[in-house]
Design an enzyme around this catalytic site. Structure first.
Site, mmCIF file in Angstrom:
data_model
loop_
_atom_site.group_PDB
_atom_site.id
_atom_site.type_symbol
_atom_site.label_atom_id
_atom_site.label_comp_id
_atom_site.label_asym_id
_atom_site.label_seq_id
_atom_site.Cartn_x
_atom_site.Cartn_y
_atom_site.Cartn_z
ATOM 1 N N LYS A 189 0.833 -1.200 0.000
ATOM 2 C CA LYS A 189 0.000 0.000 0.000
ATOM 3 C C LYS A 189 0.870 1.252 0.000
ATOM 4 C CE LYS A 189 -1.943 2.831 2.796
ATOM 5 N NZ LYS A 189 -1.828 4.073 1.990
ATOM 6 N N GLY A 242 6.729 5.056 8.273
ATOM 7 C CA GLY A 242 5.911 6.260 8.394
ATOM 8 C C GLY A 242 6.112 6.871 9.766
ATOM 9 N N GLU A 245 3.518 7.935 15.326
ATOM 10 C CA GLU A 245 2.120 7.912 15.776
ATOM 11 C C GLU A 245 1.326 6.810 15.046
ATOM 12 O OE1 GLU A 245 0.331 11.569 14.693
ATOM 13 O OE2 GLU A 245 -1.635 10.977 15.469
ATOM 14 N N GLY A 247 2.660 4.303 13.471
ATOM 15 C CA GLY A 247 3.308 3.033 13.841
ATOM 16 C C GLY A 247 2.673 2.432 15.086
ATOM 17 N N GLU A 264 9.577 1.210 10.624
ATOM 18 C CA GLU A 264 10.639 2.202 10.407
ATOM 19 C C GLU A 264 9.958 3.546 10.571
ATOM 20 O OE1 GLU A 264 12.556 4.910 9.133
ATOM 21 O OE2 GLU A 264 12.736 4.065 7.104
ATOM 22 N N CYS A 298 13.238 10.675 6.687
ATOM 23 C CA CYS A 298 13.089 10.303 8.101
ATOM 24 C C CYS A 298 14.409 10.430 8.854
ATOM 25 C CB CYS A 298 12.487 8.919 8.247
ATOM 26 S SG CYS A 298 13.323 7.702 7.260
ATOM 27 N N GLU A 395 9.423 15.676 15.216
ATOM 28 C CA GLU A 395 9.832 15.575 13.815
ATOM 29 C C GLU A 395 9.019 16.563 12.973
ATOM 30 O OE1 GLU A 395 8.924 11.854 11.686
ATOM 31 O OE2 GLU A 395 10.938 11.998 10.847
HETATM 32 P P1 ADP Z 1 3.340 10.817 7.049
HETATM 33 O O1 ADP Z 1 3.097 11.499 8.345
HETATM 34 O O2 ADP Z 1 4.746 10.837 6.596
HETATM 35 O O3 ADP Z 1 2.318 11.080 5.980
HETATM 36 P P2 ADP Z 1 2.057 8.460 7.853
HETATM 37 O O4 ADP Z 1 2.618 7.657 8.949
HETATM 38 O O5 ADP Z 1 0.825 9.241 8.076
HETATM 39 O O6 ADP Z 1 3.243 9.320 7.367
HETATM 40 O O7 ADP Z 1 1.796 7.576 6.564
HETATM 41 C C1 ADP Z 1 2.655 6.555 6.138
HETATM 42 C C2 ADP Z 1 1.821 5.464 5.529
HETATM 43 O O8 ADP Z 1 0.944 4.959 6.514
HETATM 44 C C3 ADP Z 1 0.933 5.899 4.372
HETATM 45 O O9 ADP Z 1 0.884 4.853 3.414
HETATM 46 C C4 ADP Z 1 -0.420 6.075 5.030
HETATM 47 O O10 ADP Z 1 -1.501 5.909 4.146
HETATM 48 C C5 ADP Z 1 -0.389 4.961 6.046
HETATM 49 N N1 ADP Z 1 -1.302 5.143 7.184
HETATM 50 C C6 ADP Z 1 -1.738 6.305 7.736
HETATM 51 N N2 ADP Z 1 -2.576 6.063 8.763
HETATM 52 C C7 ADP Z 1 -2.680 4.714 8.873
HETATM 53 C C8 ADP Z 1 -3.373 3.836 9.760
HETATM 54 N N3 ADP Z 1 -4.132 4.287 10.747
HETATM 55 N N4 ADP Z 1 -3.215 2.498 9.587
HETATM 56 C C9 ADP Z 1 -2.419 2.014 8.622
HETATM 57 N N5 ADP Z 1 -1.738 2.794 7.755
HETATM 58 C C10 ADP Z 1 -1.849 4.125 7.875
#
Ligand code: ADP
Length: 492
Positions: A189, A242, A245, A247, A264, A298, A395
């Site tokens: 995804k 990502g 939070e 994670g 990560e 990151c 961050e």
């Molecule tokens: P950023 O803050 O860099 O946008 P995110 O952690 O929000 O990073 O997003 C990184 C990835 O995690 C993206 O593919 C996003 O769609 C996905 N993502 C965001 N929220 C969720 C969630 N609650 N569960 C699973 N994946 C998520």
């Protein structure tokens, strides 16, 4: 219209079981060009029903398909072929990344795409080298018995891979490479902001020799497609890159069927310049550490600590480097920094600049928007910060450097370790003993000395503390994509 633009303008579906299809509920998401602030195209936006279908396709491919009986050598060959195909289409991939994220074309071509190719080649080599061990076991309660005991390494199964928007193709390669080398099947995804390169990659998979269902590409929003992957009972492992939070929410969602997890996550990496450093290269290195890829990295060197005697000199040098950077659309050849990925993200970065100043930091340079519709922001430096400020602890994920002076190695080691993160760090010094002492004291998954932002397929990457679990790349990552099975044969 260029071939790439023509490709972008066509409708784009989800890749499930080797077929491109619309989302079950017909949902789509808008894909923006951040340099123009305009919608370029739309792609299918998957939800829980699509993740279900992808999990079923990946399970079938794992259990019964030709993938399950392909030799390790065949898997390696498919990975190598995929690398060749990306290389054949390297300029196209670079353009897709530039249009989708905004990064300079040269960065996309020579960092993102080049490293992605290398990653697939490196992992192609590992496919035939993932092996177990034999053990001379003693078994005290079975005197005189004779056993043969050994381990085999098996794929974990169906793997969900959730990746971010800052290096879409590269993050896909970091995750797909080891998963496929070890024989897993995947639901990938991409981030909702940057779906394009993964779709193009998906189109190349059959030609590389990957059977249907081995890699499924489900674009969609984090809270729908991403959350469905994290919670799905038919998925054995999730690998996520990502924010810390998100994670944490993935950890909670994955608890249901106790998925294996690699994470990560965020960083707030310290970059430490000692007075005995080669100042010119430290200044250039510190600017690159924070401003590469618009600071949307990151492991960005976002906290600068400079030994007091050279503090003002280094600050002035970095400010001059920031002011000299050509900020503009990534497609223009002289651009050194592109726009931020989205309107919302630029607003978030700006809010941190305002917060820093309200906390007492001195803005040395930058932070201004460029005129026009794109999401441009001048690279910026906040000086005279303290470790208790939010701009030092959190961050920002943009081109914002926070800087402060220090007086001795003990003080700076403590400051460097004083955040919840531990992804990367760097030390600039010509004193070898000092360099070694600092590498030992810093709690981070990567410590660079007299360099920054050096990544290689052979070198493990990942975080201490709240920067994550596990490592990507190198031999290390393979342990996260395999289960070890112990086999003991008696009656000999
Ligand atoms: P950023 O803050 O860099 O946008 P995110 O952690 O929000 O990073 O997003 C990184 C990835 O995690 C993206 O593919 C996003 O769609 C996905 N993502 C965001 N929220 C969720 C969630 N609650 N569960 C699973 N994946 C998520």
């Amino acid at each position: 219209m260029s071939t790439t633009e023509e490709w972008i303008s066509k409708p784009k579906g989800l890749l499930i079981g080797g077929e491109w299809r619309e989302a079950a509920d017909g949902a789509v998401l808008d894909v923006y060009d951040p340099a123009r602030g305009e919608v370029m195209t739309q792609v299918a936006a998957g939800g829980a029903a699509d993740v279900d279908a992808a999990a079923a396709a990946a399970r079938k491919a794992f259990e019964d398909g030709p993938w399950a009986t392909m030799t390790a050598s065949d898997r390696g060959r498919a990975l190598w072929r995929l690398a060749d195909l990306i290389e054949e289409h390297a300029d196209e991939f670079a353009m897709l990344e530039t249009l989708d994220i905004g990064k300079p074309l040269m960065v996309a071509r020579h960092a993102d795409v080049a490293l992605a190719i290398d990653m697939f080649r490196y992992m192609a080599g590992w496919a035939t080298k993932i092996s177990g061990q034999t053990f001379p076991i003693s078994v005290p309660y079975a005197p005189g018995a004779n056993f043969v005991a050994y381990t085999v390494r098996e794929p974990v199964g169906v793997v969900g891979q959730i990746i971010p928007w800052n290096f879409p193709l590269l993050m896909a390669s970091w995750k797909l490479g080891p998963a496929l080398a070890a024989g897993n099947t995947v639901i990938l995804k991409p981030a909702e902001q940057t779906p394009l390169s993964a779709i193009r990659l998906g189109e190349l998979l059959p030609e590389a020799g990957f059977p249907d269902g081995v890699v499924n590409v489900v674009n969609g929003y984090g809270e729908s497609a991403g959350a469905a992957i994290a919670a799905h009972p038919g998925i054995d492992k999730v690998a996520f890159t990502g924010s810390t939070e998100v994670g944490r929410s993935i950890m909670n969602a994955a608890a249901g069927n106790m998925k294996k997890l690699t994470l990560e996550l965020g960083g707030k990496s310290p970059n430490i310049v000692f007075a005995d450093a080669d100042v010119e290269s430290a200044v250039a290195g510190a600017a690159n550490a924070i401003f590469l890829n618009q600071g949307e990295v990151c492991a960005a060197g976002s906290r600068l600590y400079v030994e007091q005697p050279i503090y003002e000199k280094v600050l002035a040098g970095i400010a001059a480097a920031a002011e000299g950077m050509k900020v503009g659309p990534g497609v223009e050849p002289d651009t050194e920094m592109g726009p931020l990925v989205s309107k919302e993200h630029r607003e978030r970065v700006e809010s941190y600049l305002a917060l820093g100043e309200s906390e007492g930091a001195r803005r040395v340079t930058g932070g201004e928007r460029l005129d026009g519709p794109g999401y441009f922001l001048q690279p910026s430096v906040l000086a005279d910060v303290r470790n208790d400020m939010r701009v030092v602890q959190e961050e920002i994920f943009g081109p914002v450097l926070v800087a402060q002076p220090f007086d001795d190695p003990d003080e700076v080691a403590a400051l460097a370790n004083d955040t919840p993160y531990g992804l990367a760090a760097a030390v600039w010094t010509t004193d070898l003993a000092k360099a070694h002492r600092m590498t030992q004291r810093i709690k981070a998954g990567t410590v660079w000395v007299n360099t920054y932002n050096i990544y290689d397929a052979a070198l493990p990457f990942g975080g201490y503390k709240q920067s994550g679990w596990g490592r990507e790349m190198g031999e290390d990552v393979l342990s996260h994509y395999t289960e070890t099975k112990s086999i003991c044969i008696g009656g000999l």
